[in-house]
Design an enzyme around this catalytic site. Sequence first.
Site, PDB file in Angstrom:
ATOM      1  N   CYS A 257       0.811  -1.225   0.000  1.00  0.00           N
ATOM      2  CA  CYS A 257       0.000   0.000   0.000  1.00  0.00           C
ATOM      3  C   CYS A 257       0.845   1.276   0.000  1.00  0.00           C
ATOM      4  O   CYS A 257       0.633   2.173  -0.824  1.00  0.00           O
ATOM      5  CB  CYS A 257      -0.978  -0.013   1.173  1.00  0.00           C
ATOM      6  SG  CYS A 257      -0.225   0.049   2.818  1.00  0.00           S
ATOM      7  N   HIS A 304      -2.919   0.974   6.855  1.00  0.00           N
ATOM      8  CA  HIS A 304      -3.181   0.973   5.417  1.00  0.00           C
ATOM      9  C   HIS A 304      -3.310   2.402   4.897  1.00  0.00           C
ATOM     10  O   HIS A 304      -3.796   3.295   5.597  1.00  0.00           O
ATOM     11  CB  HIS A 304      -4.468   0.205   5.113  1.00  0.00           C
ATOM     12  CG  HIS A 304      -4.688  -0.031   3.651  1.00  0.00           C
ATOM     13  ND1 HIS A 304      -3.920  -0.895   2.914  1.00  0.00           N
ATOM     14  CD2 HIS A 304      -5.578   0.510   2.771  1.00  0.00           C
ATOM     15  CE1 HIS A 304      -4.331  -0.899   1.659  1.00  0.00           C
ATOM     16  NE2 HIS A 304      -5.328  -0.045   1.535  1.00  0.00           N
ATOM     17  N   HIS A 316      -5.808   1.991  -4.485  1.00  0.00           N
ATOM     18  CA  HIS A 316      -4.837   1.446  -3.530  1.00  0.00           C
ATOM     19  C   HIS A 316      -4.391   0.050  -3.930  1.00  0.00           C
ATOM     20  O   HIS A 316      -4.959  -0.585  -4.826  1.00  0.00           O
ATOM     21  CB  HIS A 316      -5.453   1.428  -2.125  1.00  0.00           C
ATOM     22  CG  HIS A 316      -6.590   0.439  -1.973  1.00  0.00           C
ATOM     23  ND1 HIS A 316      -6.807  -0.259  -0.803  1.00  0.00           N
ATOM     24  CD2 HIS A 316      -7.568   0.040  -2.823  1.00  0.00           C
ATOM     25  CE1 HIS A 316      -7.868  -1.043  -0.942  1.00  0.00           C
ATOM     26  NE2 HIS A 316      -8.345  -0.883  -2.155  1.00  0.00           N
TER      27      HIS A 316
END
Length: 341
Positions: A257, A304, A316
């Site tokens: 991420c 995240h 993402h």
Amino acid sequence: MASHRRPKQPSRTRVTVLTATAAAAVALTSQTAQADPKPTKTEVKAKVDKLYHEAEAATEKYNGAKERQETLKEEVDNLQDKVARGQGELNDLRGELGSVASAQYRTGGIDPSMQLFLSADPDNFLDKAGALDQLSGKQAEALQKVKAKQRTLAQQRTEATDKLDDLEDVRKELGDKKQKFQGKLAEAQKLLNTLTAAERAKMQEKEQRASRAAGDRVELGNEAPASQRGAAALSAAATQQGKPYVSGATGPNSYDCSGLTQWAYAQAGVSITRTTFTQHADGTKIGKSELKPGDLVFFNNLAHVGLYAGNNQILHAPKPGAVVRYESMDYMGTFQFGVRI
């Protein structure tokens, strides 16, 4: 008179059989009572997703430790180069000091007043005496340089030793972090293995549908980016759709991420740090209602990060087994905050 007979004792074989049967029944009952019911596919998916979130947090910490390792290694190399150069300079200074001492020795150790008495040319003696004083001054200066260089070298050697100790600690930390996220992924796989082949195939098909749908045109609305660099970063990230999530990857073939967000902003000419635990400090924090396309968005205790794309969508790198894609923020877990770079 009535006879009293002793009751007939059961045979040893019969007792053994009855005992074994009773023990088996008790064991079976105990096992039945203790055995956990098999989790449903929905429960397995929920647990697996939780483990993936935990693995991602561990991955980010691993990435941070790896970044510190690389920084420390560079610092240690630079310090060791400085120490090597400094040792060479110290050797040169010592050589100069030796030359000064040799020159002074060649002038002789005779008392100056006796040299004047013995000299046939007082003017020549005075010239030599001036040169001798100058020579002593050079010697003192050379000594000071040697002492200063020795102090500097000692400090640099101490600093290099400390950095090497720090580097070793970070290497151990790196191993621990890697073991932790690999353990979480292995645990997730173990859970998945409790499902039937058909159930696993159905879950995989659902994930593939989500990835394919992410490749379709997503309705992002017409929100204006907050800055040109944010727009450029989002545009760059959009070109990476379909590339797989891989822990620790920073592109261009795969990403985790924070690897995707760092890469995207690099394409926009902006350098941001490597992990979610540092990227949140790379810009200005903003609330959900203030988000604009290109802003960073953080979830689940900074485990995240993605890029806000507009219309409540983010772009993402989601998790193991998935690819870079658009996804609704409603499915991302706990929103923390946004960051405008």
